[in-house]
Design an enzyme around this catalytic site. Structure first.
Site, short mmCIF file in Angstrom:
data_model
loop_
_atom_site.label_atom_id
_atom_site.label_comp_id
_atom_site.label_asym_id
_atom_site.label_seq_id
_atom_site.Cartn_x
_atom_site.Cartn_y
_atom_site.Cartn_z
N TYR A 101 6.26 -10.00 7.05
CA TYR A 101 6.00 -8.59 7.30
C TYR A 101 6.36 -8.04 8.92
O TYR A 101 6.28 -8.94 9.56
CB TYR A 101 4.61 -8.10 7.03
CG TYR A 101 3.96 -7.80 5.81
CD1 TYR A 101 4.37 -6.67 4.98
CD2 TYR A 101 3.36 -8.91 5.06
CE1 TYR A 101 3.90 -6.72 3.69
CE2 TYR A 101 2.93 -8.93 3.55
CZ TYR A 101 3.03 -7.61 2.98
OH TYR A 101 2.69 -7.36 1.59
N ASP A 156 0.83 -1.11 0.09
CA ASP A 156 -0.11 -0.02 -0.05
C ASP A 156 0.93 1.32 -0.07
O ASP A 156 2.10 1.06 0.46
CB ASP A 156 -0.91 -0.21 1.32
CG ASP A 156 -2.12 -1.04 1.06
OD1 ASP A 156 -2.27 -1.41 -0.21
OD2 ASP A 156 -2.40 -1.48 2.22
#
Lengths: 260, 260
Positions: free
Chosen positions: B110, B52
């Site tokens: 992540y 994003d």
């Protein structure tokens, strides 16, 4: 009236250095403006010393006189709300009225960071220079050692220096090599942090030392040349001035209550 | 024609995310433009997945087909000369023609970083959120553990998700607390890095997990609530979406030659 001492860290990338100057947009300007918004006082702060445009500070120290009734423990959080996010005040204490951040400083330490890996570390791109190509780090350490002591550092001062004396004392100077980001099977040499600790520094002094030391690392000069260069007392004898972005004011030490 | 795989790291702060979109200014756009300048080819790259706007990558992986004669070992340095300084390509290798960066990815990790010290760390301000106020890190770890396994993660997916299935597997999830910057005598809790490792992630998944986990850390929710929240299969059951800036694509793993 009280004398307050504070510690401030900043990313110098987007500023015209620490000290107020006609062009504005300096760290000092933003600190004084934040104080004005908090206390209503239009005052001048005194720092341990200036830093050049693009140079950073992990721990710069400054003091100022205030009549504000704001309790000392509330100043940092309050100032930070008025400061841009790349300037952060993190300590505040009351010191004796005669305390002066520059005069009282006993020892200042700078750090200069060189990324000697094949690829730049983009997450630290503002705080280190990138130098790929073999550096002889032992030679750099050896050359650096020649600078320790009390000397006339004219060789390593900007030609614009107006100081009456260029005699300073370097207490210690050392290199730390961080190899944690080196990739196996490459010629990565890691991040080379050079620390120089002394009682005071001339304009561009650490950057000229580093520009010269890099030439030692590249094999263009012998480590013992550092002594000859120092003794020349001539800026022309040294190497170039290394870029400001690799330099950070690391620590300022005091003997008194102002030790932060 | 060859199939080249590359590793790229980027600071997502100033970009509109990884994947090409009408507004432009994406990481993918800059990579494809750098390739065009180097090889003259107007091609499309395939990444392990999108990130994003504002999200970073330590090691994103992408591949593309090229007819360029440029030797594989010369691509990275050459591309980096055409890329902005906040995008760095650091590995390149030839892979089998059928290799696909997204389909072949076996495990993605992540990292989400929270500064739980009193003052923000300005040198890492782009890569971590600042949360001062006591966090119960043991409770966060306990809550996080409930998410490990193969589950329908609808609760932790953006309502805009158009994926036919929200079943994914989280292999592991853990917290590392870095207290090296904590100042003695304060309530500083250090930098809290949360790692989540799985076979794939839904849109906003790690950020919604983190927004919910922060509520556990703040004592607003019980660690075991995470199980109830997960089983609700309803986005409304979870907490807010944590800010993108704290998130970094840490690692993408493959079983084949493409393991980088």
């Amino acid at each position: 009236m009280r004398n307050l001492l504070m510690k401030v860290s900043y990313d110098g990338t987007d500023y015209n250095g620490f000290q107020t100057q006609p062009g504005g947009h300096t760290i000092q300007d933003y600190l004084e403006e934040a104080i004005r918004r908090l206390s209503g006082e239009q005052l001048k702060i005194t720092a341990s010393g200036r830093t050049d445009a693009g140079v950073h500070a992990r721990a710069q120290v400054f003091n100022f006189y205030t009549a504000s009734p704001v309790p000392v423990e509330r100043w940092c959080m309050a100032l930070n709300t008025w400061l841009p996010e790349d300037i952060v005040v993190s300590d505040a204490m009351e010191v004796p009225m005669e305390f002066h951040s520059r005069h009282a400083a006993k020892r200042k330490t700078y750090r200069y960071s060189i990324n000697a890996n094949q690829y730049p570390d983009l997450f630290n791109r503002r705080y280190q220079i990138h130098h790929y190509g073999k550096l002889d780090i032992d030679a750099m350490q050896q050359g650096l050692t020649h600078l320790i002591g009390t000397h006339d550092y004219t060789t390593f001062a900007s030609r614009k220096s107006t100081k009456p004396s260029h005699v300073r004392t370097i207490f210690d100077a050392w290199i730390e090599q961080d190899t944690s980001m080196c990739r196996p099977g490459t010629r990565d040499q890691g991040i080379i942090h050079t620390y120089v600790s002394g009682n005071g520094f001339l304009q561009h002094m650490v950057r000229i030392i580093m520009g010269t030391l890099l030439e030692v690392g590249e094999g263009k000069r012998h480590p013992d040349d550092m002594l000859v260069i120092l003794e020349a007392k001539n800026r022309a004898a040294a190497g170039p001035t290394a870029m400001g972005k690799g330099l950070m004011l690391w620590e300022v030490e005091y003997n008194i209550a102002g030790n932060v």
